[in-house]
Design an enzyme around this catalytic site. Structure first.
Site, PDB file in Angstrom:
ATOM      1  CG  LEU A 153       7.908 -25.662 -23.904  1.00 55.36           C
ATOM      2  CD1 LEU A 153       8.846 -25.170 -24.992  1.00 55.36           C
ATOM      3  CD2 LEU A 153       6.626 -24.864 -23.900  1.00 55.36           C
ATOM      4  CE  LYS A 207       9.738 -30.403 -18.340  1.00 59.13           C
ATOM      5  NZ  LYS A 207      10.591 -29.762 -19.328  1.00 59.13           N
ATOM      6  CG  ASN A 211       9.647 -33.981 -17.024  1.00 61.54           C
ATOM      7  OD1 ASN A 211       8.533 -33.876 -17.522  1.00 61.54           O
ATOM      8  ND2 ASN A 211      10.693 -33.344 -17.513  1.00 61.54           N
ATOM      9  CG  PHE A 252       1.029 -39.193 -19.216  1.00 61.95           C
ATOM     10  CD1 PHE A 252       2.251 -39.384 -19.840  1.00 61.95           C
ATOM     11  CD2 PHE A 252       0.420 -37.952 -19.334  1.00 61.95           C
ATOM     12  CE1 PHE A 252       2.851 -38.366 -20.558  1.00 61.95           C
ATOM     13  CE2 PHE A 252       1.013 -36.927 -20.040  1.00 61.95           C
ATOM     14  CZ  PHE A 252       2.237 -37.139 -20.658  1.00 61.95           C
ATOM     15  CB  CYS A 263      12.244 -33.928 -20.916  1.00 57.36           C
ATOM     16  SG  CYS A 263      12.507 -32.360 -21.767  1.00 57.36           S
ATOM     17  NE  ARG A 333      16.711 -34.381 -27.679  1.00 58.03           N
ATOM     18  CZ  ARG A 333      16.371 -33.300 -26.977  1.00 58.03           C
ATOM     19  NH1 ARG A 333      17.281 -32.692 -26.237  1.00 58.03           N
ATOM     20  NH2 ARG A 333      15.133 -32.846 -27.006  1.00 58.03           N
TER      21      ARG A 333
END
Length: 439
Positions: A153, A207, A211, A252, A263, A333
């Site tokens: 997500l 995942k 990342n 990116f 994350c 965060r």
């Protein structure tokens, strides 16, 4: 299907609401009574576009409910583990305390065949330990199947990513678990979403590996931006050139003050920690540099701000536009924007922050910072303006009218969202990361 979701934070609340939208009967479980009560009223504890509508539809149609009693999940066909796995204090490793707490609470209730499905981001090898615990403590024993189904997500796009994912990773050990997961996601599969069936370990890595790749890409483009500044080059033009290379692509490649949120920073560090535990030490050192480069962007931004103020931070009025770690979210965060604002304040500046969504979180977590409900209020009397979150409304600001409000028209564009020619023509001294010297 009857489904339970353990943990109703950002991941769990979104997943539960979207599972209900997919036609399933869903119960969300959380130990936080106030959060559960808010969700039962259709009020999510965070900002996410589209979530309120999906949440309230599920509640109104009776397919979605929330509870603090884990026994409410007992008769579910599948249980999704969506608890947080934050960074351990004083360590790079992931804190799995909430995960094991949820598993030990759930296990004694599992008296028939079901599937326990992990979605939380965990160190590789966690699923095997989970399986051993469930087989040893659940009344149904080996009829409790374990699977791993990582989430991908993007904050600000989480509802769309849940309802229409770009891929499904199904880590399974049995045909039963695979069949259940395919039924859970039958609508997405019917739409043609790619499905990757794999083992538990590969699914656990999916995942965090994604990342890590994104973190490395962001830190590399920020390194290029720093070189551009030193060489009086333009990183915006450079990244356009790179993005036209089919091997690289444009995604990116936006330089700025670095990545943050719940994350990328903690997942990169957790991957490093787990790699060292597995004996992969020398190659994992690359990620230390990725993390260090990312954190350096924050200190560089503070240093540039001080330079623009002729090293007179103490007593200077500074306006900061953006507090959330990214646009489309109220999540602060590990926010680079909020970190920069806090550091400027600690060095004596009077900092006033504006953000379209995150001001309540700023007031709660950084009471020492001033806040403004609109951009004009923030800029009035400012000796320096910093743009630190890429909200679209900041790109469309009128530099002429704002110049009349600022004490001194100086701006530091930390996200490359402003048109430099337009702002300079309006009389602003502008510094943009990766675009040469201050001018």
């Amino acid at each position: 299907m009857r489904l339970s979701v353990l943990g109703t934070g950002y991941l769990g609340a979104t997943h539960a609401a979207c599972l209900a939208a997919g036609g399933h009967d869903v119960v969300g479980i959380d130990t936080d009574g106030s959060r559960v009560a808010a969700l039962e009223r259709g009020v999510p504890p965070f900002h996410e576009p589209g979530l309120v509508e999906v949440l309230r539809t599920g509640l109104a149609e009776g397919r979605l409910r929330f509870s603090t009693d884990v026994a409410a999940a007992a008769d579910s066909d599948a249980h999704f583990l969506c608890v947080g796995t934050p960074q351990q204090p004083g360590s790079h490793a992931a804190d799995l305390g909430a995960l094991w707490q949820a598993v030990h609470a759930l296990a004694p209730l599992l008296e028939r065949s079901c599937v326990v499905i992990g979605k939380s981001t965990v160190p590789v090898g966690t699923a095997a330990g989970l399986r051993d615990v469930l087989h040893g403590t659940a009344p149904a024993g080996e009829d409790v199947h374990v699977a791993w189904n990582p989430e991908f997500l993007r904050e600000g796009h989480a509802v769309e990513d849940s309802l229409h994912p770009d891929r499904l990773v199904l880590g399974v050990e049995s045909e039963h678990a695979y069949g259940v997961l395919r039924e859970v996601y039958s609508r997405a599969i019917a739409e043609g979403v790619p499905v990757v069936r794999t083992d538990l370990e590969t699914a656990e890595l999916a995942k965090v590996s994604a990342n890590v790749m994104l973190a490395a890409r962001i830190s590399l483009v920020n390194l290029l931006a720093e070189v551009c500044e030193a060489a009086d080059a333009d990183v915006a033009d450079l990244t356009r050139v790179l993005g036209l290379d089919k091997r690289i692509g444009p995604e990116f490649l936006s330089p700025g003050i670095g990545y943050g949120g719940g994350c990328l920073p903690k997942d990169t560090r957790a991957f490093m920690a787990r790699a060292r535990e597995l004996g992969v030490t020398e190659s994992a050192a690359l990620l230390r540099e990725v993390d260090a480069t990312n954190m350096r962007q924050r200190s560089r931004t503070v240093d540039l701000a001080a330079q623009m103020l002729d090293d007179r931070l103490a007593g200077a009025r500074v306006a900061v536009l953006g507090a959330a770690f990214k646009a489309g979210s109220d999540d602060v965060r590990d926010s680079p924007a909020l970190d920069v604002a806090t550091t400027l304040c600690a060095r004596g500046a009077h900092v006033v922050v504006h953000d379209p969504q995150a001001l309540d979180n700023v007031r709660r977590t950084r009471p020492q910072l001033g806040t403004a409900e609109d951009v004009e209020q923030a800029v009035t009397g400012a000796e320096l303006l910093l743009v630190l979150t890429e909200w679209p409304e900041y790109a469309s600001l009128d530099p002429v009218s704002l110049a009349g409000l600022a004490a001194v028209p100086r701006v530091l564009d930390g996200r490359l969202v402003l048109d430099p020619d337009k702002w300079r023509a309006a009389g602003w001294q502008l510094c943009a990361l990766g675009r040469g010297a201050v001018a």
